[in-house]
Design a protein around this motif. Structure first.
Motif, PDB file in Angstrom:
ATOM      1  N   THR A   1       7.372  20.909  -0.830  1.00 56.42           N
ATOM      2  CA  THR A   1       8.641  21.045  -0.127  1.00 56.42           C
ATOM      3  C   THR A   1       8.588  20.153   1.104  1.00 56.42           C
ATOM      4  O   THR A   1       7.561  19.515   1.368  1.00 56.42           O
ATOM      5  CB  THR A   1       8.881  22.503   0.317  1.00 56.42           C
ATOM      6  OG1 THR A   1       7.907  22.843   1.326  1.00 56.42           O
ATOM      7  CG2 THR A   1       8.765  23.475  -0.841  1.00 56.42           C
ATOM      8  N   THR A   2       9.650  20.133   1.872  1.00 57.44           N
ATOM      9  CA  THR A   2       9.637  19.325   3.096  1.00 57.44           C
ATOM     10  C   THR A   2       8.658  19.888   4.124  1.00 57.44           C
ATOM     11  O   THR A   2       8.252  19.178   5.042  1.00 57.44           O
ATOM     12  CB  THR A   2      11.039  19.253   3.723  1.00 57.44           C
ATOM     13  OG1 THR A   2      11.508  20.589   3.938  1.00 57.44           O
ATOM     14  CG2 THR A   2      12.007  18.505   2.828  1.00 57.44           C
ATOM     15  N   GLU A   3       8.249  21.144   3.953  1.00 55.14           N
ATOM     16  CA  GLU A   3       7.335  21.787   4.897  1.00 55.14           C
ATOM     17  C   GLU A   3       5.877  21.787   4.437  1.00 55.14           C
ATOM     18  O   GLU A   3       4.972  21.916   5.251  1.00 55.14           O
ATOM     19  CB  GLU A   3       7.773  23.238   5.134  1.00 55.14           C
ATOM     20  CG  GLU A   3       9.195  23.372   5.643  1.00 55.14           C
ATOM     21  CD  GLU A   3       9.401  22.723   6.991  1.00 55.14           C
ATOM     22  OE1 GLU A   3       8.498  22.830   7.847  1.00 55.14           O
ATOM     23  OE2 GLU A   3      10.453  22.099   7.193  1.00 55.14           O
ATOM     24  N   TYR A   4       5.651  21.672   3.118  1.00 60.88           N
ATOM     25  CA  TYR A   4       4.290  21.833   2.588  1.00 60.88           C
ATOM     26  C   TYR A   4       4.124  21.020   1.311  1.00 60.88           C
ATOM     27  O   TYR A   4       5.017  20.978   0.474  1.00 60.88           O
ATOM     28  CB  TYR A   4       4.039  23.328   2.289  1.00 60.88           C
ATOM     29  CG  TYR A   4       2.719  23.609   1.624  1.00 60.88           C
ATOM     30  CD1 TYR A   4       1.531  23.547   2.338  1.00 60.88           C
ATOM     31  CD2 TYR A   4       2.666  23.931   0.273  1.00 60.88           C
ATOM     32  CE1 TYR A   4       0.319  23.806   1.715  1.00 60.88           C
ATOM     33  CE2 TYR A   4       1.458  24.198  -0.348  1.00 60.88           C
ATOM     34  CZ  TYR A   4       0.287  24.129   0.378  1.00 60.88           C
ATOM     35  OH  TYR A   4      -0.901  24.386  -0.230  1.00 60.88           O
TER      36      TYR A   4
ATOM     37  N   PHE B   1       0.890   5.276   3.642  1.00 56.80           N
ATOM     38  CA  PHE B   1       1.007   5.470   5.083  1.00 56.80           C
ATOM     39  C   PHE B   1       1.826   4.357   5.728  1.00 56.80           C
ATOM     40  O   PHE B   1       1.816   4.206   6.939  1.00 56.80           O
ATOM     41  CB  PHE B   1      -0.388   5.523   5.726  1.00 56.80           C
ATOM     42  CG  PHE B   1      -1.163   6.751   5.337  1.00 56.80           C
ATOM     43  CD1 PHE B   1      -1.164   7.871   6.134  1.00 56.80           C
ATOM     44  CD2 PHE B   1      -1.880   6.783   4.155  1.00 56.80           C
ATOM     45  CE1 PHE B   1      -1.875   9.005   5.777  1.00 56.80           C
ATOM     46  CE2 PHE B   1      -2.591   7.909   3.782  1.00 56.80           C
ATOM     47  CZ  PHE B   1      -2.592   9.026   4.594  1.00 56.80           C
ATOM     48  N   LYS B   2       2.516   3.567   4.913  1.00 60.67           N
ATOM     49  CA  LYS B   2       3.319   2.463   5.440  1.00 60.67           C
ATOM     50  C   LYS B   2       4.793   2.700   5.180  1.00 60.67           C
ATOM     51  O   LYS B   2       5.174   3.243   4.151  1.00 60.67           O
ATOM     52  CB  LYS B   2       2.898   1.142   4.781  1.00 60.67           C
ATOM     53  CG  LYS B   2       1.496   0.728   5.156  1.00 60.67           C
ATOM     54  CD  LYS B   2       1.141  -0.594   4.548  1.00 60.67           C
ATOM     55  CE  LYS B   2      -0.284  -0.968   4.946  1.00 60.67           C
ATOM     56  NZ  LYS B   2      -0.664  -2.256   4.403  1.00 60.67           N
TER      57      LYS B   2
ATOM     58  N   LEU C   1       1.806   4.158   9.637  1.00 58.92           N
ATOM     59  CA  LEU C   1       2.042   5.453  10.255  1.00 58.92           C
ATOM     60  C   LEU C   1       0.737   6.237  10.339  1.00 58.92           C
ATOM     61  O   LEU C   1      -0.231   5.919   9.665  1.00 58.92           O
ATOM     62  CB  LEU C   1       3.064   6.250   9.420  1.00 58.92           C
ATOM     63  CG  LEU C   1       4.410   5.569   9.172  1.00 58.92           C
ATOM     64  CD1 LEU C   1       5.227   6.380   8.165  1.00 58.92           C
ATOM     65  CD2 LEU C   1       5.168   5.407  10.468  1.00 58.92           C
ATOM     66  N   THR C   2       0.725   7.283  11.139  1.00 55.00           N
ATOM     67  CA  THR C   2      -0.465   8.135  11.236  1.00 55.00           C
ATOM     68  C   THR C   2      -0.463   9.232  10.181  1.00 55.00           C
ATOM     69  O   THR C   2      -1.458   9.915   9.996  1.00 55.00           O
ATOM     70  CB  THR C   2      -0.552   8.791  12.633  1.00 55.00           C
ATOM     71  OG1 THR C   2       0.645   9.537  12.855  1.00 55.00           O
ATOM     72  CG2 THR C   2      -0.735   7.741  13.709  1.00 55.00           C
TER      73      THR C   2
ATOM     74  N   ARG D   1       8.937   8.561   2.436  1.00 57.20           N
ATOM     75  CA  ARG D   1       9.341   8.096   1.107  1.00 57.20           C
ATOM     76  C   ARG D   1       8.222   8.216   0.082  1.00 57.20           C
ATOM     77  O   ARG D   1       8.438   8.006  -1.107  1.00 57.20           O
ATOM     78  CB  ARG D   1       9.873   6.668   1.168  1.00 57.20           C
ATOM     79  CG  ARG D   1       8.840   5.641   1.485  1.00 57.20           C
ATOM     80  CD  ARG D   1       9.484   4.291   1.793  1.00 57.20           C
ATOM     81  NE  ARG D   1       8.469   3.272   1.846  1.00 57.20           N
ATOM     82  CZ  ARG D   1       8.327   2.315   0.956  1.00 57.20           C
ATOM     83  NH1 ARG D   1       9.152   2.229  -0.047  1.00 57.20           N
ATOM     84  NH2 ARG D   1       7.372   1.435   1.073  1.00 57.20           N
ATOM     85  N   ARG D   2       7.005   8.528   0.509  1.00 56.25           N
ATOM     86  CA  ARG D   2       5.872   8.710  -0.398  1.00 56.25           C
ATOM     87  C   ARG D   2       5.366  10.150  -0.438  1.00 56.25           C
ATOM     88  O   ARG D   2       4.351  10.441  -1.051  1.00 56.25           O
ATOM     89  CB  ARG D   2       4.702   7.808   0.035  1.00 56.25           C
ATOM     90  CG  ARG D   2       4.987   6.336   0.044  1.00 56.25           C
ATOM     91  CD  ARG D   2       5.070   5.806  -1.384  1.00 56.25           C
ATOM     92  NE  ARG D   2       5.166   4.368  -1.407  1.00 56.25           N
ATOM     93  CZ  ARG D   2       4.203   3.569  -1.835  1.00 56.25           C
ATOM     94  NH1 ARG D   2       3.081   4.055  -2.282  1.00 56.25           N
ATOM     95  NH2 ARG D   2       4.383   2.272  -1.827  1.00 56.25           N
TER      96      ARG D   2
END
Length: 146
Positions: free
Chosen positions: A74-77, A102-103, A110-111, A116-117
């Motif tokens: 989900t967006t949270e997990y 991570f790009k 990104l960290t 999108r991935r």
């Protein structure tokens, strides 16, 4: 603008009415009821956990060599990150997430995983023992043949 929306609405309504197919009339290519959702039906057996599966073409997203039944993303997990995040792979023995995840689209690093991935099964799929719907003469890319 309202006139255009009205015309589009009428075309859409006419088009759907002209088709005359109810959702309960849809059948899959295997002749069974239409599949609701994107989860394999219960009568297919998931392949057993295995080593990473070979790729068939350059840039193919790796196949998932284990069942993902019951995995929550989900967006949270994201259940996949319990094993595949960079800080957990030494402990779990799972494959690390690619640095490309991570790009951003523009190449900025990104960290954390790029949004999108984040939803893994958009590209990565687990395997079942389902029979192919149609025949195929596909051959792996020459560079990948051992």
């Amino acid at each position: 603008m309202k006139k255009l929306a009205c015309i589009l609405g009428m075309l859409l309504a006419f088009g759907l009415g002209a088709i005359g197919v109810q959702a309960d009339e849809l059948k899959s290519l295997r002749g069974t009821e239409a599949v609701s959702g994107d989860v394999a039906p219960e009568h297919y057996r998931w392949e057993r956990d295995s080593r990473p599966l070979p790729r068939q073409f350059v840039q193919q997203p790796p196949l998932i060599p284990h069942s993902t039944k019951g995995y929550s993303v989900t967006t949270e997990y994201n259940k996949c990150l319990d094993c595949h995040s960079w800080d957990r792979t030494a402990e779990t023995g799972a494959t690390k997430i690619s640095i490309t995840h991570f790009k951003t689209r523009n190449g900025t690093e990104l960290t954390n995983i790029s949004p999108r991935r984040y939803f893994c099964q958009q590209c990565h799929v687990p395997q079942t023992d389902a029979k192919p719907l149609v025949g195929s003469s596909f051959k792996p890319a020459n560079g990948l043949v051992k």
